[in-house]
Write a protein that holds these residues in place. Structure first.
Motif, PDB file in Angstrom:
ATOM      1  N   UNK A 267       0.926  -1.394  -0.219  1.00  0.00           N
ATOM      2  CA  UNK A 267       0.099  -0.225   0.119  1.00  0.00           C
ATOM      3  C   UNK A 267       0.908   1.215   0.198  1.00  0.00           C
ATOM      4  N   UNK A 268       1.805   1.090   0.619  1.00  0.00           N
ATOM      5  CA  UNK A 268       3.255   2.350   0.607  1.00  0.00           C
ATOM      6  C   UNK A 268       3.631   2.209  -0.499  1.00  0.00           C
ATOM      7  N   UNK A 269       4.406   1.169  -1.229  1.00  0.00           N
ATOM      8  CA  UNK A 269       4.681   1.148  -1.936  1.00  0.00           C
ATOM      9  C   UNK A 269       3.789   1.848  -3.184  1.00  0.00           C
ATOM     10  N   UNK A 270       2.586   1.433  -3.881  1.00  0.00           N
ATOM     11  CA  UNK A 270       1.487   2.334  -4.447  1.00  0.00           C
ATOM     12  C   UNK A 270       1.481   3.385  -4.139  1.00  0.00           C
ATOM     13  N   UNK A 271       1.636   4.179  -2.257  1.00  0.00           N
ATOM     14  CA  UNK A 271       1.175   5.651  -2.944  1.00  0.00           C
ATOM     15  C   UNK A 271       2.273   6.278  -3.098  1.00  0.00           C
ATOM     16  N   UNK A 272       3.329   5.602  -3.069  1.00  0.00           N
ATOM     17  CA  UNK A 272       5.122   6.758  -3.069  1.00  0.00           C
ATOM     18  C   UNK A 272       4.556   7.147  -5.412  1.00  0.00           C
ATOM     19  N   UNK A 273       3.908   5.743  -5.310  1.00  0.00           N
ATOM     20  CA  UNK A 273       4.204   5.613  -7.400  1.00  0.00           C
ATOM     21  C   UNK A 273       3.306   6.491  -7.823  1.00  0.00           C
ATOM     22  N   UNK A 274       2.588   7.117  -6.858  1.00  0.00           N
ATOM     23  CA  UNK A 274       1.417   8.104  -7.304  1.00  0.00           C
ATOM     24  C   UNK A 274       2.048   9.553  -6.573  1.00  0.00           C
ATOM     25  N   UNK A 275       2.479   9.234  -5.526  1.00  0.00           N
ATOM     26  CA  UNK A 275       2.831  10.471  -4.532  1.00  0.00           C
ATOM     27  C   UNK A 275       4.819  10.640  -3.935  1.00  0.00           C
ATOM     28  N   UNK A 276       5.407  11.511  -5.361  1.00  0.00           N
ATOM     29  CA  UNK A 276       6.924  10.938  -5.185  1.00  0.00           C
ATOM     30  C   UNK A 276       7.075  11.863  -4.056  1.00  0.00           C
ATOM     31  N   UNK A 369      16.236   9.559  -4.140  1.00  0.00           N
ATOM     32  CA  UNK A 369      15.426   9.412  -5.567  1.00  0.00           C
ATOM     33  C   UNK A 369      15.721   7.821  -5.789  1.00  0.00           C
ATOM     34  N   UNK A 370      16.460   7.231  -5.506  1.00  0.00           N
ATOM     35  CA  UNK A 370      16.370   5.327  -5.324  1.00  0.00           C
ATOM     36  C   UNK A 370      14.723   4.654  -5.649  1.00  0.00           C
ATOM     37  N   UNK A 371      13.997   5.199  -4.440  1.00  0.00           N
ATOM     38  CA  UNK A 371      13.146   4.241  -4.026  1.00  0.00           C
ATOM     39  C   UNK A 371      11.764   5.142  -4.709  1.00  0.00           C
ATOM     40  N   UNK A 372      12.183   6.555  -4.519  1.00  0.00           N
ATOM     41  CA  UNK A 372      10.745   6.950  -5.984  1.00  0.00           C
ATOM     42  C   UNK A 372      10.840   6.670  -7.105  1.00  0.00           C
ATOM     43  N   UNK A 373      11.941   6.839  -8.093  1.00  0.00           N
ATOM     44  CA  UNK A 373      12.044   6.017  -9.175  1.00  0.00           C
ATOM     45  C   UNK A 373      12.225   4.373  -9.153  1.00  0.00           C
ATOM     46  N   UNK A 374      12.593   3.623  -7.816  1.00  0.00           N
ATOM     47  CA  UNK A 374      11.982   1.741  -8.066  1.00  0.00           C
ATOM     48  C   UNK A 374      10.935   2.132  -7.994  1.00  0.00           C
ATOM     49  N   UNK A 375       9.467   3.038  -7.444  1.00  0.00           N
ATOM     50  CA  UNK A 375       8.389   2.472  -7.194  1.00  0.00           C
ATOM     51  C   UNK A 375       7.714   2.830  -8.853  1.00  0.00           C
TER      52      UNK A 375
END
Length: 411
Positions: A267-276, A369-375
């Protein structure tokens, strides 16, 4: 329990989940076993000691009769003198000021932020190099090469030499953790050889930069004159070695622990994908929830100190278990829950006090930057092994490999 709590902390079998041991430790906030270090595991006590001038980081202040399984050899036995991480004021303060002059405020306030475009390019290149995304090792193909490339460019170390200092860095990082099956004399010999080889390598680079200085940080450290004077060659060697190794070892774990946590919290991974923008508070929560540095060993008392009714004698060895303090229920509500919206996040993941993490601004930016781009770029990522295999290291805790399966990589 068949093993002492101290040995359970060091036992490789507990790397995947050391937090039950930390919970047990917190029942006795000042834990001491005959002849061993004093282990401090609660938030407020750790934070207080990190700011206490009666606590030394200099190994020369450790009493000779103290049996600490994580104690280093004395500086006189090392090929390199201690970096400022292992010094006390005023030497520590002078060295840190001289180093920070070329890294952060007030003299270089935009050094880290100006690296953003370069970091973006490095990340993009790493995604291009993954190849078959149906299964890949995040550590080998992303988490390790990203901060290594960054620190090489920052310092001015040739990237093609990475394989050489990778071996030295592994040896020196492993020296923080005892191997019960290793011969102590042989182990010490290997550590000193790695330090000697790293020192000789850096000495060559420094000499070259003095003759032909560039815009890199190593050139600036080698040629600069400031209010504190100029670093000696030996001071420069120890500082360069510290920045080179510490500048990537902890960030590898931060990125890898972060992605592992996100995959366990889709759920957090999905949020990060849509909310950088979530990346900023999320990295702070990661530093609390799964810090790359689990404990700070090799602290020494300069006087008798009382902590929670226990008198710790002068010259004693201290272990400050940051990861345990970060899960202290007396400080954090529901501490075993990963919550990037946590409103009060004064964690210990980057230390505190005069020895707080020197590279914290860069580590934070790299992880964000790394985790945002991975998501954003990985399609339907999944863990192949859970738990993954971990490093043989209780101090710098992180997976040795993190195999991920996904359906593709977005542009």
């Amino acid at each position: 329990m068949t093993q002492s709590l101290l040995h359970q902390i060091l036992d490789y079998a507990n790397r995947a989940d050391p937090y039950p041991i930390y919970e047990e430790l917190r029942k006795t906030p000042v834990h001491h076993e005959d002849g061993g270090p004093y282990v401090i595991s609660t938030y407020y006590e750790i934070r207080s000691l990190l700011h206490d001038p009666r606590i030394s980081s200099d190994a020369r202040n450790l009493a000779s009769n103290t049996a600490d399984p994580l104690a280093e050899e004395t500086p006189q036995e090392s090929a390199l003198p201690p970096g400022f991480l292992r010094l006390d004021p005023p030497e520590h303060d002078r060295m840190r000021r001289m180093t920070n002059r070329h890294f952060g405020p007030p003299h270089s306030p935009r050094r880290v932020d100006d690296m953003r475009p370069e970091l973006d390019d490095i990340v993009a290149g790493l995604f291009d190099g993954i190849g078959d995304a149906s299964r890949f090792d995040l550590v080998e193909q992303f988490s390790y090469p990203f901060p290594v490339t960054v620190i090489c460019r920052l310092l001015g170390v040739p990237r093609e030499d990475e394989s050489r200092f990778h071996t030295w860095a592994d040896t020196l990082a492993a020296s923080l953790d005892p191997d019960p099956d290793a011969d102590p004399a042989e182990r010490g010999k290997g550590v000193n050889e790695a330090r000697m080889e790293l020192g000789m390598y850096l000495a060559g680079l420094i000499e070259e930069r003095r003759k032909n200085p560039g815009e890199d940080m190593l050139s600036q450290l080698a040629t600069a004159q400031g209010e504190d004077g100029q670093m000696t060659t030996m001071e420069l060697l120890s500082t360069a070695a510290l920045l080179l190794i510490a500048g990537h070892e902890t960030t590898v774990n931060l990125i890898t622990n972060g992605m592992l946590t996100l995959l366990r919290n889709p759920d957090v991974l999905q949020r990060l994908r849509s909310e950088p923008r979530l990346a900023v508070p999320m990295v702070e929560e990661l530093l609390r929830f799964e810090p790359p540095v689990q404990l700070l060993p090799q602290r020494t008392t300069l006087a008798d100190i009382e902590v929670r009714g226990v008198t710790i004698p002068k010259g004693s060895s201290l272990w400050l278990v940051l990861a345990s303090g970060n899960r202290d229920p007396l400080r954090f509500e529901d501490p075993d829950r990963f919550d990037p919206d946590r409103p009060d996040i004064q964690h210990l993941g980057l230390g505190s006090g005069i020895h707080s993490c020197f590279g914290a601004p860069l580590a934070r930016l790299e992880a964000q930057l790394a985790l945002s781009e991975l998501a954003r770029r990985l399609e339907n990522p999944r863990l192949v092994d859970d738990p993954p295999p971990y490093r043989q290291n209780a101090v710098l805790r992180g997976p040795r490999h993190l195999h991920i399966a996904c359906d593709g990589i977005r542009p």
